[in-house]
Design an enzyme around this catalytic site. Structure first.
Site: not given
Ligand code: IMP
Ligand code: MG
Length: 178
Positions: A150, A163
């Site tokens: 993460f 952020r």
């Molecule tokens: P997905 O739909 O699983 O591809 O997730 C996308 C969203 O999850 C991104 O736009 C991020 O806001 C959040 N996200 C996924 N992995 C991380 C991470 O490692 N750090 C922070 N936000 C994350």
């Protein structure tokens, strides 16, 4: 903030250089085109601003908001909480995202936005975490691949914090435990 990082994965300088390279790639694919960039709030905020600033002709900035995430785990459910009003028909559209993780968010957004009949619809993501992919989707322009950890900084948050860190890193494990 920085003291909460266990390690820095990508420095401010590396981000700056890569953002310019991505802008050059987009410019090469769509020379002189008045591209509509659709930033996904809030994670893409710094990337969106820095990327669009690299273009010397007019481009358009739009922002959408989707909800899908609580804490560090994905629910797999995506909802648009703020849409754009600008018509996309016949336009070159680039979705700007912070990270592709499971891919649920972008596969949903790509489907929704392609129904609006853009001339081209591309995905530009700062980070890519391919090891976690569940949906069949990939970025057209990718900044960096990151391991299955993460990450926070340069727009990416942990519970809305970190952020505004200028670099991208991994938090110390005790931060999650508190
Ligand atoms: P997905 O739909 O699983 O591809 O997730 C996308 C969203 O999850 C991104 O736009 C991020 O806001 C959040 N996200 C996924 N992995 C991380 C991470 O490692 N750090 C922070 N936000 C994350
Ligand atoms: Mg996001």
């Amino acid at each position: 903030m920085k003291k909460d990082l266990e390690k820095v994965l990508i420095t401010k300088e590396q981000i700056e250089k890569r953002v310019q390279e991505i802008a050059d790639e987009i410019e090469k694919d769509f020379p002189g085109e008045e591209i509509i960039f659709v930033g996904i709030l809030r994670g893409s905020c710094y990337f969106m601003c820095d990327l669009t600033r690299c273009f010397s002709h007019n481009v358009f900035l739009e922002f959408m908001s989707v909800s899908s995430y609580i804490g560090t785990t994905s629910s797999g459910e995506v909802k648009i909480t703020k849409d754009i009003s600008r018509p996309l028909e016949g336009k070159v559209v680039v979705i700007v995202e912070d990270i592709i993780d499971t891919g649920y968010t972008l596969s949903y957004l790509k489907r929704i936005l392609s129904e609006r009949k853009p001339k081209a619809l591309k995905i530009c993501t700062l980070l890519n975490k391919p090891s976690r992919r569940k949906a069949d989707i990939d970025g057209d322009y990718i900044g960096f691949e990151v391991p299955d950890e993460f990450v926070v900084g340069y727009g990416l948050d942990y519970n809305q914090k970190y952020r505004n860190l200028p670099e991208i890193g991994v938090l110390k494990s005790e931060i999650y435990e508190n």
